[in-house]
Design an enzyme around this catalytic site. Sequence first.
Site, short mmCIF file in Angstrom:
data_model
loop_
_atom_site.label_atom_id
_atom_site.label_comp_id
_atom_site.label_asym_id
_atom_site.label_seq_id
_atom_site.Cartn_x
_atom_site.Cartn_y
_atom_site.Cartn_z
CB SER A 85 -0.91 0.01 1.23
OG SER A 85 -1.59 1.25 1.28
CE LYS A 86 2.34 3.04 -5.81
NZ LYS A 86 3.76 2.77 -5.71
CB THR A 135 -7.18 -1.69 1.00
OG1 THR A 135 -7.07 -2.04 -0.37
CG2 THR A 135 -6.12 -2.43 1.80
CE LYS A 137 -11.67 -0.61 -0.85
NZ LYS A 137 -11.60 0.10 -2.13
CG ASP A 141 -12.45 3.70 -3.32
OD1 ASP A 141 -11.37 4.21 -2.97
OD2 ASP A 141 -12.75 2.52 -3.08
N GLY A 191 -17.90 -5.13 -9.69
CA GLY A 191 -17.45 -5.47 -8.34
C GLY A 191 -17.53 -4.26 -7.43
N PRO A 218 -23.15 -10.91 -16.93
CG PRO A 218 -23.85 -11.26 -19.12
CD PRO A 218 -23.12 -11.92 -18.00
CE LYS A 254 -20.37 -10.97 -10.05
NZ LYS A 254 -19.00 -10.71 -9.62
N GLY A 301 -4.95 4.61 -12.45
CA GLY A 301 -5.70 4.92 -11.23
C GLY A 301 -4.89 5.55 -10.11
#
Length: 272
Positions: free
Chosen positions: A15-16, A62, A66, A102, A129, A154, A156, A237
Amino acid sequence: MADQYAVIGNPVAHSKSPLIHAAFARQTGQDLVYTRLLAPKDAFVATANAFRERGGRGLNVTLPFKGEAFRYATVLSAGARAAQAVNTLKFDGNTVFGDNTDGAGLVNDLLHNLGFALAGQRVLLLGSGGAARGVIEPLLQQKPAQFVLANRTPDKARQLAEDFRGAIEARSYDALADGQFDLVINATSASLAGELPPLPPGVFAHGALAYDMMYGRNETPFLAFARDQGAGQLADGLGMLVEQAAVSFFIWRGIRPDSAPVLQLLRQPQDA
Ligand code: NDP
């Protein structure tokens, strides 16, 4: 003692977030310590509780926690409720405030770092997701002219479109061949596996922005495909990561950090 914050996840070593929040704290003169918290996959609640008992003030959350963080919170923002996922927890006595930054992070990156005004644009979002769900409401608030969602499974995508009361349209990847989009966002995890979502040719409108939520050293197959297809602008991202952190920082500290120099720092080759 400085106020304690952390990012909780499994894995979390990559993780940053500690680097980003340390830079925000330096920049704004805030006295805080931000660390990584590795929680066993079956012990999110116990790990978060122990952190609070040690005086922890807040957590970023993360993968894969979540959803659990969403259930752990006692008070939820509207954004967290829409996303059904929480990436930011703020502790205040017995109250656990949960938010999802987010979507705001993505929108801020699009608007302010990439200069892409969403209003009136045709938007295609790939994936259904947690990441896709989390960004739908904030994207809709920008009033795009069209919002299409495509997913490998499809059903979802159809379910998600129903959850958003028909404000978005679910389509199969095959059915995308009929349309063109000004913004195509890859919110699938295909890039993690070095794969390309099954996009037909021709979906990128002239000058379109192709946005991959994934970031890393190498261009993803999605961005390479977009380049070949004539997309006008490509983005990964990393900006979303920094911008979602800036919103979390504001929730905890009430101060808005300047994200631009921190994004620049992360773009330097040794940190890429
Ligand atoms: P999930 O596991 O919840 O969802 C994965 C999605 O990707 C599903 O819709 C799945 O489709 C789809 N998918 C996986 N492989 C393929 C493939 N080969 N072709 C087409 N579709 C595929 O993951 P998340 O939603 O949590 O995360 C998605 C991505 O977003 C990750 O790469 C993550 O790193 C990134 N992310 C970046 C952030 C940032 O700040 N930059 C923040 C949050 C996430 P199906 O339903 O058919 O299985």
